[in-house]
Structure formats: C-alpha cells, structure tokens
Design a protein around this motif. Sequence first.
Motif, PDB file in Angstrom:
ATOM      1  N   ALA A   1       0.837  -1.211   0.000  1.00 11.39           N
ATOM      2  CA  ALA A   1       0.000   0.000   0.000  1.00 11.39           C
ATOM      3  C   ALA A   1       0.865   1.252   0.000  1.00 11.39           C
ATOM      4  CB  ALA A   1      -0.915  -0.003   1.209  1.00 11.39           C
ATOM      5  N   ILE A   2       1.899   1.242  -0.823  1.00 12.15           N
ATOM      6  CA  ILE A   2       2.830   2.376  -0.871  1.00 12.15           C
ATOM      7  C   ILE A   2       2.215   3.540  -1.644  1.00 12.15           C
ATOM      8  CG2 ILE A   2       5.046   3.162  -1.791  1.00 12.15           C
ATOM      9  CD1 ILE A   2       6.184   0.440  -1.144  1.00 12.15           C
ATOM     10  N   LEU A   3       2.310   4.752  -1.062  1.00 16.55           N
ATOM     11  CA  LEU A   3       1.876   6.008  -1.694  1.00 16.55           C
ATOM     12  C   LEU A   3       0.438   5.933  -2.211  1.00 16.55           C
ATOM     13  CD1 LEU A   3       5.142   6.971  -3.622  1.00 16.55           C
ATOM     14  CD2 LEU A   3       4.334   7.867  -1.427  1.00 16.55           C
ATOM     15  N   GLN A   4      -0.448   5.406  -1.368  1.00 14.59           N
ATOM     16  CA  GLN A   4      -1.868   5.388  -1.721  1.00 14.59           C
ATOM     17  C   GLN A   4      -2.458   6.792  -1.556  1.00 14.59           C
ATOM     18  OE1 GLN A   4      -3.901   2.582  -2.619  1.00 14.59           O
ATOM     19  NE2 GLN A   4      -1.905   1.640  -2.957  1.00 14.59           N
ATOM     20  N   THR A   5      -3.334   7.181  -2.475  1.00 15.45           N
ATOM     21  CA  THR A   5      -3.991   8.487  -2.377  1.00 15.45           C
ATOM     22  C   THR A   5      -5.076   8.428  -1.287  1.00 15.45           C
ATOM     23  OG1 THR A   5      -5.514   7.844  -4.132  1.00 15.45           O
ATOM     24  CG2 THR A   5      -3.543   9.069  -4.779  1.00 15.45           C
ATOM     25  N   PRO A   6      -5.490   9.578  -0.784  1.00 12.21           N
ATOM     26  CA  PRO A   6      -6.524   9.590   0.265  1.00 12.21           C
ATOM     27  C   PRO A   6      -7.788   8.845  -0.145  1.00 12.21           C
ATOM     28  CG  PRO A   6      -5.530  11.760   0.082  1.00 12.21           C
ATOM     29  CD  PRO A   6      -4.962  10.935  -1.033  1.00 12.21           C
ATOM     30  N   SER A   7      -8.307   8.021   0.771  1.00 10.48           N
ATOM     31  CA  SER A   7      -9.513   7.224   0.534  1.00 10.48           C
ATOM     32  C   SER A   7     -10.160   6.962   1.881  1.00 10.48           C
ATOM     33  CB  SER A   7      -9.156   5.906  -0.167  1.00 10.48           C
ATOM     34  OG  SER A   7      -8.277   5.139   0.650  1.00 10.48           O
ATOM     35  N   LEU A   8     -11.287   6.219   1.886  1.00  8.80           N
ATOM     36  CA  LEU A   8     -11.935   5.878   3.145  1.00  8.80           C
ATOM     37  C   LEU A   8     -11.026   5.013   4.012  1.00  8.80           C
ATOM     38  CD1 LEU A   8     -15.626   5.154   2.059  1.00  8.80           C
ATOM     39  CD2 LEU A   8     -14.795   7.081   3.419  1.00  8.80           C
ATOM     40  N   GLU A   9     -10.291   4.107   3.378  1.00  6.46           N
ATOM     41  CA  GLU A   9      -9.390   3.224   4.126  1.00  6.46           C
ATOM     42  C   GLU A   9      -8.190   3.987   4.666  1.00  6.46           C
ATOM     43  OE1 GLU A   9      -6.935  -1.002   3.508  1.00  6.46           O
ATOM     44  OE2 GLU A   9      -8.263  -0.234   1.936  1.00  6.46           O
ATOM     45  N   TYR A  10      -7.656   4.892   3.844  1.00  8.32           N
ATOM     46  CA  TYR A  10      -6.519   5.720   4.244  1.00  8.32           C
ATOM     47  C   TYR A  10      -6.894   7.194   4.013  1.00  8.32           C
ATOM     48  CZ  TYR A  10      -4.133   1.230   3.718  1.00  8.32           C
ATOM     49  OH  TYR A  10      -3.781  -0.097   3.811  1.00  8.32           O
ATOM     50  N   PRO A  11      -7.536   7.847   4.983  1.00  8.42           N
ATOM     51  CA  PRO A  11      -8.066   9.209   4.774  1.00  8.42           C
ATOM     52  C   PRO A  11      -7.023  10.224   4.333  1.00  8.42           C
ATOM     53  CG  PRO A  11      -8.909   8.260   6.806  1.00  8.42           C
ATOM     54  CD  PRO A  11      -7.858   7.330   6.316  1.00  8.42           C
ATOM     55  N   PHE A  12      -5.791  10.092   4.805  1.00  6.89           N
ATOM     56  CA  PHE A  12      -4.722  11.018   4.420  1.00  6.89           C
ATOM     57  C   PHE A  12      -3.685  10.336   3.532  1.00  6.89           C
ATOM     58  CE2 PHE A  12      -5.273  13.807   8.484  1.00  6.89           C
ATOM     59  CZ  PHE A  12      -6.491  14.240   7.979  1.00  6.89           C
ATOM     60  N   GLY A  13      -4.005   9.162   2.988  1.00  5.05           N
ATOM     61  CA  GLY A  13      -3.080   8.434   2.131  1.00  5.05           C
ATOM     62  C   GLY A  13      -2.050   7.659   2.922  1.00  5.05           C
ATOM     63  N   THR A  14      -1.072   7.103   2.210  1.00  6.23           N
ATOM     64  CA  THR A  14       0.032   6.366   2.848  1.00  6.23           C
ATOM     65  C   THR A  14       1.354   6.931   2.354  1.00  6.23           C
ATOM     66  OG1 THR A  14       0.067   4.680   1.098  1.00  6.23           O
ATOM     67  CG2 THR A  14      -1.333   4.253   3.014  1.00  6.23           C
TER      68      THR A  14
END
Length: 498
Positions: free
Chosen positions: A269-282
């Motif tokens: 999950a490297i450099l994921q954009t903001p989403s419900l799972e990762y609100p501020f990204g990774t």
Amino acid sequence: MKETLRKRHALSISTEYTQANFTWILSLVFSGIFLWNCFSFKTGDLHPVVFIFFCIYALTTLFQLFITWRMKKNLLETGEIQQATRRLGYVQLVSLLSGNIFAAAFAFNLINQRKTVEYTFAVYMLLTQLAVMVISSVNLFKPYVSDTFLLAMGSLLIITLFHILVLILTIYFVKEYEAPKWMTIVALFLIATAVTGNLFALLLGWSILMKSRGFDSSRLLKWNVMWEKITRNSTAVLGMFFILLMLTISVTSRFTFDYTLAVENNYGAILQTPSLEYPFGTDNFGRDVFSRIVFGARISLLVGFAATILPGVIGGFLGAIAGYYSNRIDNWIMRLLDILYSIPGILLAIAIIAAFGANTVNLIIALSVGAIPTYARTMRANVLMVSNYDFVDSAKALGASDFSILFKQVVPNSLAPMIVKSTLTIGGAVIATSSLSYLGLGVEPHIPEWGNILKVGSTYLESNSYLAIFPGLAIILLVLSFNFLGDGLRDALDPKLD
C-alpha cells in the motif's frame, strides 16, 4: 436619534452577530477547499463524494448568511435577536452531520438566549466527544482494528450519551451563581469522564460542583467573570476546542487506533492516495498517514507542555528569588541567565541533542534550557511590582518570614502573566519540536511525530503533495490554537484590559 444609536450599538457589541460572521466565512473557506479538490485537473474526473461535501457546505454557508442577515435586521430594528431568528439555530444544528463544527457551535449559541459559562462548557464538551467518536470510527474502513476498539467505542458512546444528558440538565437547572445540590453527583461523574482527555468535562464538573456546594460568592464571581471573558472570544474558544480535541484524541487513540498501522511497513500500500481506508493516504513505506498524525499529536503535546512547564517552574523560581531578595542575589542570578539568554535557543537545543543523542527526553531538556531566562525575567518583573503592594507590608508587620511572604503572597499574585506567557509559548515549543525532528535532531525517525511525517512528505511535494499538506496543517492549526487561547487568556487575566 438616541434609539437609532442604541440599536447600532447593540449590533456592534453583539458577540452572537460576530460569531455568525465568523461562521459563514469559515464555512465559505471550507466550501472553496472542497470545490478545489472535487475536480482532478490532470484526468478531468469529478470526485462525487468531495462534490457532495462541497454542495452541503455551500448550502450551510448560504443558510448561515441568511441567519446573519436576519440577526442584523433584528438588532437594527429592535436592538435584540428575535425568537423566530433563534429558532433557525435548530435547523442549522443539522450541519453537525456534515462535520461542520463551527456552524454547530454557532447554532448551539444562537438557540439559548440565557447562556451561562456552564452551557458553553457543555456544548464544547459534547462537540469534542462527538468529534472524537467520528475520528475514531474511521478505523472501521481499515483492514483491521485494535483489540480494544469495540470496548473503547462502546465506552465513548456511553460517555457521549451522558454528556447529552448533562447538557440538557445544564440548560434547565444551572443558574448563573447556583445549582441544585443533587447536581453534585452529576459533577463528580463529569469530572471522572475527563479521564478521556476531554477537559471541558473537568471544567464543567468543577463549575457545577462550586455552585452546587455553595462556594463563596466572591470566588464564584471571579470564576464566572474570567470564563465569560474567554468564552466571548470566539477564536479563543475555538483554539481551546482544537487543543482539547487533540488531547482527547491522543488519550483515546491508545484504545481506538492500531499503532502498527502507523509504524509497520506495508509495501502493498505504498503512496496510496486519500480514501476511506486511508483518509490522508500512505507514505513511501505504506504507513497510514492519518494514524501517524493522530499518534504524532501525543509527541507534539507532550513536548510542548513539558518544554513549557519545566522552564516555567525553574525560571519562575529563579525570577521570584531574584525579584524579592537583595540586589546582590538579583545580579548574580540575572547575569548568569543573561549569559544563557545570549545563546540562540535553537542553536543551544541542537548542541544539547548532538551531545546527548536524539530522543524525546533530550528534546524536552534541550528546548527547556533555552526558555528559562524569559520566564525568569517575566516572574522577576511581576515580583518586583507585587512586592510593593500594601498587603506585603502588612504581612511583614505581622512577622511573616520572607519565604512565606514570597511563596504565599507574592508569587500567587504574579502568576497570571506567567500563565498567559506559557500559553503563548507552547506554540513555539511545538514548532521547535517539529523543526528539530524535520532536521533529524528530534525524536527517532520511525516514531510518528509531525516533523518526521513532514520530512517524508517534503520529498513528494510534486507527486504526492498531501503527504506534506496534512502534517503541515496539523502543526499550523495547533500553533494557531495556542496563540488564540493565549490572546483570550491575556484579555481575561490582564486587569489593564478591563
């Protein structure tokens, strides 16, 4: 003519009208932020969820403008806000569902015409609790939650329901200078709920306890006057709200957030954009930035408070001794502190950390040492002034010792400026903490701290700018909140501003 001037004066001094303007401006700003982010300029795609939030906040802003216009009209025509206008606050309370804390706080303020200090405490206590519940519930979208998540959320829900009940009881039973004796039990339970970090509950509980137990009227008057001055200042109250929200999240995150999401690498999950799972990204190691910012609040608040209290105590003690005793002692203490003051604080902190290593304890010591002279000077000036008051001469005439006079009479009456200074300088300590961590001289790099997070994000400003924006905003908001609260405390505690 006199009637017209009276009505215009009512408009100019109305804190509710000022808060109404402040609220629609903030709602407009958030509407603009959502509008800017709902459209991708690279791909041309429209983000439906963000666009929905833009629509909700835009409607809230328009309705807030309508309420503001009605309030202005009422004040200019009758000199007071009419009940029909106040009932619009019940409609504006719906904005709480969209997370618009500012509009909800204004709605609570508008609904109740007879606002006691306890009512303000109860409103912000409830808003803090609801905000913590919402932030913690974001974990439901993550792959897994902490083992204590369900138990902690259940406990927070029970406390929230209790706070709603207390808000209702406060409206109907708590008067300006009295409360029913049976509310002593309610106050004790409220103080117990402050263990979550929600210090609004502690303030409300103590205030109700004083009134229900029949404390001295002069003491109640001082308490009410001080907090009325602070609560009339919208920015000071919002600053206090954000600080206590961060404190509550820092305490409850131990049970509602999983620390592994913030520190363990997840290369899937490297450099994921903001989403419900990762609100501020990774970040570049797949760590959840939202969880890292939540846990990073602990370090920022811990170092900020510790690096303010420690020099405040040491500097205050030295300043009190220097200001009260002979010129010889004064010269020795102040000249030594002048030598320390001549060394730039950030340079001294870097030298101490370079010599003893980068960790949280050394960071607190490094920031504290450089701040001692400023607190000593502040306390010395206050002690020199208070020492000339008549009650000090009376204590000397009654045979009290110098030590007793200094620490029982002089120092307690010199604390108000120290409290204000401490509040204003905590923000500087937070910035210094983040700055040193950004340079690699603060806490260890793997530990979630806002400066460390910002350092990682700065390398991805062009491709993944959100990695730097979110921790940067957290630092800015916390520092601004301390500054706003410090200004409010200065206005409340400085007798020259009465």
